[in-house]
Design a protein around this motif. Structure first.
Motif, PDB file in Angstrom:
ATOM      1  N   ARG A   1       0.824  -1.211   0.000  1.00 23.66           N
ATOM      2  CA  ARG A   1       0.000   0.000   0.000  1.00 23.66           C
ATOM      3  C   ARG A   1       0.848   1.247   0.000  1.00 23.66           C
TER       4      ARG A   1
ATOM      5  N   ALA B   1       0.428   4.811   1.829  1.00 18.70           N
ATOM      6  CA  ALA B   1      -0.396   5.230   2.970  1.00 18.70           C
ATOM      7  C   ALA B   1      -0.101   6.664   3.411  1.00 18.70           C
TER       8      ALA B   1
ATOM      9  N   GLU C   1      -4.181   8.041   5.574  1.00 16.04           N
ATOM     10  CA  GLU C   1      -3.917   8.018   7.014  1.00 16.04           C
ATOM     11  C   GLU C   1      -4.181   9.399   7.606  1.00 16.04           C
TER      12      GLU C   1
ATOM     13  N   TYR D   1      -1.121   6.752  14.751  1.00 16.92           N
ATOM     14  CA  TYR D   1      -0.666   6.153  13.502  1.00 16.92           C
ATOM     15  C   TYR D   1      -0.202   4.708  13.692  1.00 16.92           C
TER      16      TYR D   1
ATOM     17  N   ARG E   1       8.152   1.643   2.458  1.00 14.54           N
ATOM     18  CA  ARG E   1       7.964   3.044   2.846  1.00 14.54           C
ATOM     19  C   ARG E   1       9.309   3.719   3.051  1.00 14.54           C
TER      20      ARG E   1
HETATM   21  N1  GLU Z   1       1.108   7.650   7.132  1.00 17.85           N
HETATM   22  C1  GLU Z   1       2.491   7.360   7.097  1.00 17.85           C
HETATM   23  C2  GLU Z   1       3.141   8.467   6.266  1.00 17.85           C
HETATM   24  O1  GLU Z   1       2.557   9.498   6.152  1.00 17.85           O
HETATM   25  C3  GLU Z   1       2.684   5.993   6.471  1.00 17.85           C
HETATM   26  C4  GLU Z   1       3.867   5.231   6.937  1.00 17.85           C
HETATM   27  C5  GLU Z   1       3.728   3.790   6.501  1.00 17.85           C
HETATM   28  O2  GLU Z   1       3.724   3.572   5.286  1.00 17.85           O
HETATM   29  O3  GLU Z   1       3.613   2.903   7.332  1.00 17.85           O
HETATM   30  O4  GLU Z   1       4.213   8.366   5.744  1.00 17.85           O
END
Ligand code: GLU
Length: 556
Positions: free
Chosen positions: A38, A40, A74, A234, A252
């Motif tokens: 994913r 996110a 997110e 988170y 990520r």
């Molecule tokens: N929401 C996180 C971000 O803004 C995602 C981190 C992840 O991929 O676990 O980077």
């Protein structure tokens, strides 16, 4: 008073259990090696180069393995939310050809059966998971105020202890359940914290698909899992979502590496199998011999809008992303000129550990190669959509003279070594303005004559050529023979070699004469194939260019 009572008090309306949700979102029916991954982001309204690279890798890894790539928003940190923050992201992804199989597709719509894909719509799901932890005594309410937390921090600083809520500093861990119930009933605000089972003196080793094995102390922080507003943090949300959405790989940015012990621990607390992790190093930029992270503030190329405005084709950006993603891609692409990115096998182990170096020149070079290999019609279509947005005048011309423009773009294309002059669509007009009378009329004309500069001779040569030698139907060879005839007539050698052997006998050679024709027609000493240009021009335009030169006031 038991933990169950406490859980019931905090989550009175939560009746569904973890198992209910696991049934609702079952294991995906995919091939064994399929990667489910994913992107996110927080709904900040844009994607920057680093996250574009990550999502490109995610898309590629999922596609290569017949897996799933989904977009999860997110937004548990309500402060980071911006208006139309989702659309900004879906648009950027779409513009760069990164399609999603599931997830948010607009502010309010989504596709796929593992949703909702926007975290703020998943509150009840998170609560079911939290409720279980509270029931089992693995999470507890924390009533510490900001001030109290600040005091703890100060005490830790003074003692040179690690900062955080753990061990003897975790005050609320020790509150008896009955007291906690009492305080909640009295309306005291609280957060929920994980009762961390970790021991800081023990080590865990996590295998990262890019960085290899990384060893960390276990997490012993009682991290907040639910904020006062009832939304998860988170860390907690990611655990629940990646579990229920059946994520196999978390790819990520490496700013998340330090959260790994916490994340792994959360999976363990629930007895879930953690996904595989791949942390990508940030894209670097070299400036004055110093390497630093590519920065949205300092580097225009970090923003997606840059590529549009410049007219760098999407596929060239993708090719470049692929070279940043896998160090062996460039060589592969060189050796497999007619294959596509889809044919290349992506591999985690070929991701640069130190972070790819962003190099606009290299990107432009890749783009040049790519643009030289596609069909003229394909080039034309992309050029039209670029010009439509950024250059109305050029848009009018190239659509009015469609076949002419395609013909122009087709010069020295579809051959073994195609001509490479365009790196981006914004280059085109500047390189070929002389092809269009409307632009020729207006453009500053700096005739680049070199060896033959006598105005009378140039004009007489051109007029002789038109009257005596020019024939629209000549093939390239005949056309060139006639230029040789013209050369001879004016005292220039038919062959360069003849001239070199006997320089005193001639005024120059055939090359000088064809240069005259080129410059009269285009003002430029370097252009695509002259024969093709003349074919596209036709007799009238050739004559009118001779007239233009005659009208020219300035000396050559
Ligand atoms: N929401 C996180 C971000 O803004 C995602 C981190 C992840 O991929 O676990 O980077």
């Amino acid at each position: 008073m038991t933990n169950k009572d406490l859980a019931e008090l905090i989550f009175p309306n939560i009746t569904k259990t973890i198992e209910d949700y696991e049934k609702e979102y079952p294991e995906r029916n995919l091939p064994e090696d399929a990667i489910v991954t994913r992107f996110a982001p927080s709904p900040t309204g844009f994607v920057h180069m680093g996250s574009l690279l990550a999502s490109f890798v995610e898309r590629k890894a999922a596609k290569d393995t017949n897996g799933v790539f989904y977009l999860r928003i997110e937004d548990t940190d309500q402060e980071r939310k911006v208006e139309n923050g989702i659309i900004g992201i879906t648009t950027d992804l779409k513009n760069f050809g990164i399609s999603i199989d599931e997830g948010a597709i607009s502010e309010t719509e989504e596709i796929g059966s593992y949703g909702p894909y926007v975290q703020s719509s998943r509150r009840e799901i998170y609560h079911a998971f939290m409720k279980r932890l509270v029931e089992q005594g693995l999470a507890y309410p924390c009533f510490c105020s900001k001030e109290e937390l600040e005091e703890i921090r100060k005490a830790q600083e003074k003692r040179k202890d690690r900062i955080g809520y753990y061990g003897r500093y975790a005050k609320c861990r020790k509150i008896p359940v009955a007291d906690a119930i009492e305080r909640i009933k009295n309306g005291e605000p609280f957060t929920l914290r994980l009762k961390s089972p970790g021991d800081y003196n023990k080590k865990i080793v996590v295998k990262d698909l890019v960085k290899g094995n990384i060893s960390f102390p276990e997490n012993d922080m009682d991290i907040v899992i639910m904020k006062q507003d009832g939304l998860p943090t988170y860390h907690f949300a990611h655990l629940v979502d990646d579990h229920l959405m059946r994520t196999t790989h978390i790819i990520r940015g490496d700013e998340w590496v330090s959260s790994l012990p916490t994340h792994i621990q959360l999976f363990q607390v629930f007895g879930f199998k953690p996904p595989k992790y791949a942390h990508i190093s940030p894209i670097m930029k070299e400036e004055g011999g110093v390497k630093r992270k590519l920065s949205k503030r300092k580097d225009p190329e970090a923003a997606m809008s840059y590529y549009h405005e410049q007219g760098i084709p999407v596929y060239a950006v993708q090719l470049y992303l692929m070279t940043l993603a896998n160090t062996n891609f460039e060589q592969w692409w060189d050796a497999n000129k007619d294959k596509t990115i889809d044919d290349f096998e992506f591999s985690f182990s070929k991701i640069s550990k130190s972070g790819g170096l962003f190099d606009v020149e290299k990107l432009l070079n890749i783009s040049k190669n790519y643009l030289s290999r596609i069909k003229a019609t394909e080039f034309y279509d992309m050029l039209v959509s670029y010009a439509k947005e950024y250059d109305e005048e050029f848009y009018e011309l190239i659509t009015k003279y469609k076949d002419f423009t395609i013909g122009l773009l087709n010069i020295e294309r579809e051959q073994k070594k195609p001509r490479k002059d365009y790196a981006k669509f914004s280059d085109v007009k500047e390189l070929v303005w002389y092809m269009y009378d409307e632009l020729f009329e207006k453009h500053e004309k700096d005739y680049e004559f070199s060896t033959i500069t006598d105005r009378n001779e140039i004009i007489s040569m051109m007029e002789t050529y038109i009257d005596k030698y020019y024939d629209e139907s000549d093939d390239q060879q005949t056309w060139f023979e006639k230029i040789k005839d013209l050369s001879e007539e004016f005292g220039y050698a038919r062959e360069v070699k003849d001239y070199k052997e006997n320089p005193d006998k001639y005024k120059g050679h055939v090359g000088d004469v064809s240069m005259v024709i080129r410059v009269v027609l285009t003002t430029k000493s370097m252009t695509p194939n002259l024969y093709d240009i003349m074919k596209l021009f036709g007799k009238n335009r050739i004559i009118s260019r001779i007239e233009k030169l005659k009208e020219l006031k300035k000396t050559l």
